[in-house]
Structures are given as C-alpha cells and as structure tokens.
Scaffold this motif. Structure first.
Motif, PDB file in Angstrom:
ATOM      1  N   GLN A  50     -51.242 -40.570 -38.817  1.00  0.00           N
ATOM      2  CA  GLN A  50     -50.561 -41.065 -37.616  1.00  0.00           C
ATOM      3  C   GLN A  50     -51.387 -40.798 -36.364  1.00  0.00           C
ATOM      4  N   SER A  51     -51.947 -39.603 -36.272  1.00  0.00           N
ATOM      5  CA  SER A  51     -52.769 -39.267 -35.107  1.00  0.00           C
ATOM      6  C   SER A  51     -54.026 -40.127 -35.053  1.00  0.00           C
ATOM      7  N   HIS A  52     -54.635 -40.357 -36.207  1.00  0.00           N
ATOM      8  CA  HIS A  52     -55.840 -41.190 -36.287  1.00  0.00           C
ATOM      9  C   HIS A  52     -55.523 -42.622 -35.838  1.00  0.00           C
ATOM     10  N   ILE A  53     -54.426 -43.154 -36.334  1.00  0.00           N
ATOM     11  CA  ILE A  53     -54.027 -44.523 -35.971  1.00  0.00           C
ATOM     12  C   ILE A  53     -53.732 -44.610 -34.477  1.00  0.00           C
ATOM     13  N   ALA A 108     -65.932 -32.278 -18.806  1.00  0.00           N
ATOM     14  CA  ALA A 108     -65.074 -32.873 -17.767  1.00  0.00           C
ATOM     15  C   ALA A 108     -63.627 -33.023 -18.219  1.00  0.00           C
ATOM     16  N   MET A 109     -63.417 -33.297 -19.513  1.00  0.00           N
ATOM     17  CA  MET A 109     -62.075 -33.612 -20.015  1.00  0.00           C
ATOM     18  C   MET A 109     -61.477 -32.535 -20.912  1.00  0.00           C
ATOM     19  N   GLY A 110     -62.294 -31.578 -21.310  1.00  0.00           N
ATOM     20  CA  GLY A 110     -61.800 -30.560 -22.211  1.00  0.00           C
ATOM     21  C   GLY A 110     -61.858 -31.020 -23.664  1.00  0.00           C
ATOM     22  N   PHE A 111     -61.399 -30.168 -24.562  1.00  0.00           N
ATOM     23  CA  PHE A 111     -61.390 -30.501 -25.979  1.00  0.00           C
ATOM     24  C   PHE A 111     -60.128 -31.290 -26.329  1.00  0.00           C
ATOM     25  N   GLY A 112     -60.192 -31.985 -27.468  1.00  0.00           N
ATOM     26  CA  GLY A 112     -59.008 -32.696 -27.947  1.00  0.00           C
ATOM     27  C   GLY A 112     -59.143 -34.204 -27.919  1.00  0.00           C
ATOM     28  N   GLU A 113     -58.035 -34.864 -27.639  1.00  0.00           N
ATOM     29  CA  GLU A 113     -57.957 -36.319 -27.787  1.00  0.00           C
ATOM     30  C   GLU A 113     -58.575 -37.089 -26.621  1.00  0.00           C
ATOM     31  N   LYS A 114     -58.533 -36.535 -25.402  1.00  0.00           N
ATOM     32  CA  LYS A 114     -59.003 -37.285 -24.237  1.00  0.00           C
ATOM     33  C   LYS A 114     -60.477 -37.696 -24.337  1.00  0.00           C
ATOM     34  N   PRO A 115     -61.399 -36.768 -24.597  1.00  0.00           N
ATOM     35  CA  PRO A 115     -62.799 -37.195 -24.720  1.00  0.00           C
ATOM     36  C   PRO A 115     -63.030 -38.110 -25.915  1.00  0.00           C
ATOM     37  N   THR A 116     -62.264 -37.906 -26.989  1.00  0.00           N
ATOM     38  CA  THR A 116     -62.381 -38.786 -28.158  1.00  0.00           C
ATOM     39  C   THR A 116     -61.958 -40.196 -27.789  1.00  0.00           C
ATOM     40  N   LEU A 117     -60.854 -40.312 -27.072  1.00  0.00           N
ATOM     41  CA  LEU A 117     -60.360 -41.618 -26.631  1.00  0.00           C
ATOM     42  C   LEU A 117     -61.375 -42.300 -25.728  1.00  0.00           C
ATOM     43  N   PHE A 118     -61.963 -41.547 -24.820  1.00  0.00           N
ATOM     44  CA  PHE A 118     -62.973 -42.079 -23.911  1.00  0.00           C
ATOM     45  C   PHE A 118     -64.177 -42.619 -24.682  1.00  0.00           C
ATOM     46  N   ALA A 185     -63.683 -42.472 -35.067  1.00  0.00           N
ATOM     47  CA  ALA A 185     -62.648 -41.536 -34.602  1.00  0.00           C
ATOM     48  C   ALA A 185     -62.691 -40.216 -35.351  1.00  0.00           C
ATOM     49  N   ALA A 186     -63.181 -40.248 -36.586  1.00  0.00           N
ATOM     50  CA  ALA A 186     -63.246 -39.013 -37.379  1.00  0.00           C
ATOM     51  C   ALA A 186     -64.121 -37.956 -36.715  1.00  0.00           C
ATOM     52  N   ILE A 187     -65.097 -38.395 -35.915  1.00  0.00           N
ATOM     53  CA  ILE A 187     -65.984 -37.441 -35.239  1.00  0.00           C
ATOM     54  C   ILE A 187     -65.208 -36.607 -34.225  1.00  0.00           C
ATOM     55  N   THR A 190     -64.462 -32.834 -34.528  1.00  0.00           N
ATOM     56  CA  THR A 190     -65.425 -31.779 -34.184  1.00  0.00           C
ATOM     57  C   THR A 190     -65.116 -31.146 -32.834  1.00  0.00           C
ATOM     58  N   ILE A 191     -64.297 -31.798 -32.010  1.00  0.00           N
ATOM     59  CA  ILE A 191     -63.961 -31.235 -30.695  1.00  0.00           C
ATOM     60  C   ILE A 191     -62.457 -31.000 -30.553  1.00  0.00           C
ATOM     61  N   GLY A 192     -61.766 -30.905 -31.687  1.00  0.00           N
ATOM     62  CA  GLY A 192     -60.363 -30.515 -31.637  1.00  0.00           C
ATOM     63  C   GLY A 192     -59.347 -31.626 -31.702  1.00  0.00           C
ATOM     64  N   ALA A 193     -59.762 -32.882 -31.777  1.00  0.00           N
ATOM     65  CA  ALA A 193     -58.806 -33.977 -31.937  1.00  0.00           C
ATOM     66  C   ALA A 193     -58.284 -33.975 -33.376  1.00  0.00           C
ATOM     67  N   ARG A 194     -57.030 -34.298 -33.549  1.00  0.00           N
ATOM     68  CA  ARG A 194     -56.437 -34.314 -34.881  1.00  0.00           C
ATOM     69  C   ARG A 194     -56.605 -35.704 -35.486  1.00  0.00           C
ATOM     70  N   THR A 195     -57.475 -35.824 -36.469  1.00  0.00           N
ATOM     71  CA  THR A 195     -57.749 -37.111 -37.115  1.00  0.00           C
ATOM     72  C   THR A 195     -57.949 -36.898 -38.606  1.00  0.00           C
ATOM     73  N   LEU A 196     -58.176 -37.991 -39.308  1.00  0.00           N
ATOM     74  CA  LEU A 196     -58.487 -37.899 -40.735  1.00  0.00           C
ATOM     75  C   LEU A 196     -59.867 -37.300 -40.972  1.00  0.00           C
ATOM     76  N   GLY A 197     -60.592 -37.042 -39.904  1.00  0.00           N
ATOM     77  CA  GLY A 197     -61.862 -36.347 -40.023  1.00  0.00           C
ATOM     78  C   GLY A 197     -61.697 -34.850 -40.243  1.00  0.00           C
TER      79      GLY A 197
END
Length: 248
Positions: A50-53, A108-118, A185-187, A190-197
């Motif tokens: 769900q998080s990956h999607i 600039a954005m911290g760890f998690g979903e924000k930099p991954t989304l960017f 997105a799986a990458i 490595t910075i704290g985003a919750r994905t299938l990675g």
C-alpha cells in the motif's frame, strides 16, 4: 470487459501472493537453508504494498500534472520559445541517478517519503513530457482547422479535440513513467521510506536471499499489473474518445 480481464487477474494474483507469502516459508528454504528467518516480518507485505503504491501514485499524479501542463504550454504560440528549456529541465531527472537525487534531497527534506517522492517526480517527468509533445504535435492540422472553423474557441479545441486525439500517446508516456518508478521507488527504503524495497534492502544487508526474492517478486508483479492496467486503459481511451474527437 475482456480488455480488463487480464489486469484484474494480475491484481488478484498480486493481492493473493501478498497475503500468502508469510505461509510460504517452506518454498524459500531451498534458497536460504540453515536459517529460521525465511519470511520478512518487520512489516506486513500488504502494508508495504500500500505504501509503495501510494508513493508511485502520488508521484505519477503530480508528475503528470506538471509534464502535461508544460507540454500544452510549449505547444501554444505564447510558449513555443520555451520548448528547448522545458525539455532540458525535464531531462535532468533522467540524467541524474535517483540515488544522487535522494542524497541531495535528504539534507533539505529529511528522511522518509518526501525526498523519495521528489526523486520519483523528477525521474518520471521526461517520458510524460515527450509523449505529450509527440501526441499534440502529431495531430493533423486540418483537424484543428476544421474545429476552429466550427466556431470552437482555443480552449474547446484543446479539450475536445487535441487532448482526446493525443490522449493515447500521453497515456503511453504515463505508463512508461509509472512502470519505471515502481522499480525506482524501492530505492526509497534506503532513506527510511516504507516500500516493497524494505525486504530487498534487509536481505542485502543481512545476506538473506529469501528476503530479496520476496520483495523483488512483489515489485515485479506490481509492475506487470500496472502495465496491464494501462494497456487496457489506452485501448479503452482509443475506442471511446478518439472516435468522438474525429466526429467533432
């Protein structure tokens, strides 16, 4: 309905596998024998799916809005001079590796979903922009002249003729962008985003091939299901909207 049968099958298979993987430890024993840690359990596969999607869907939505809007702007008389600049800016996301984008975005954005989304938005812009330009640029000028001759305004021509005719090409660009970003997105794990990675990274760190396979299989199935959905959507669009635009 036949168009949507294959996507439904892939989605059902993906959901079923995500639910059944925790019970498939014996199947992974041949890959990673001599250990009791055969199934990734830190998060449920459904939660990761769900998080990956969500990440891919959010990045695709924002990327599509930006790329299609930019494509429309530079194909208008007022914006045609900006076409080289817009194309070069969109290419940046493809030339810079996602890992480098993440490394630059984290401070600039911290760890998690924000930099991954960017990173996903940047990485997905170019295919959508290119196909938007190709779709809008490939329309027969005679069709546009006919629409204007019927008294349509520029806005009406855009939404009733140009976008319906170019829609399938634009969808093909979105399809390419989303499929690429499902793997990219799986990458983010490595910075704290919750994905299938997550299981892939955990497997690489701990030397557990079973974890790697579990994440890779689900990512691959998600890509296949998504690609199949877009194929059905493209064919549906071609049947429903292109015919209407030609009649208009």
């Amino acid at each position: 309905m036949r168009l949507w049968l294959t996507p439904v099958i892939w989605v059902a298979f993906l959901c079923a596998l995500a639910a059944l993987l925790p019970a498939m430890a014996p199947l992974f024993s041949w890959v990673e024998g001599g250990t009791d840690n055969l199934i990734y359990t830190r998060n449920s596969f459904y939660t990761l799916l769900q998080s990956h999607i969500w990440l891919v869907l959010a990045s695709a939505t924002m990327g599509t809005l930006v790329a299609v809007s930019a494509g429309i702007f530079v194909t208008r008389p007022a914006g045609c001079d900006f076409m080289p600049l817009v194309s070069q800016m969109a290419s940046i996301g493809q030339t810079v590796p996602p890992v480098a984008v993440l490394a630059l975005a984290v401070p600039a954005m911290g760890f998690g979903e924000k930099p991954t989304l960017f990173a996903l938005i940047l990485y997905g812009l170019l295919p959508i922009l290119r196909n938007t330009l190709a779709g809008l640029g490939g329309i027969n000028p005679a069709v546009l002249d006919s629409a204007k001759g019927m008294g349509m305004s520029s806005v009406q021509v855009l939404f009733k003729v140009e976008l319906p005719l170019a829609g399938r090409v634009i969808l093909a660009g979105i399809r390419t962008s989303v499929t690429i970003n499902i793997a990219t997105a799986a990458i983010g794990s490595t910075i704290g985003a919750r994905t299938l990675g997550d299981p892939v990274i955990a497997g690489l760190v701990n030397g557990n091939t079973a974890y790697v396979l579990q994440g890779a299989i689900l990512i691959g199935l998600l890509a296949l299901a998504t690609d199949s959905l877009f194929e059905a959507l493209e064919r549906t669009w071609a049947r429903a909207f292109s015919a209407r635009a030609h009649k208009a």
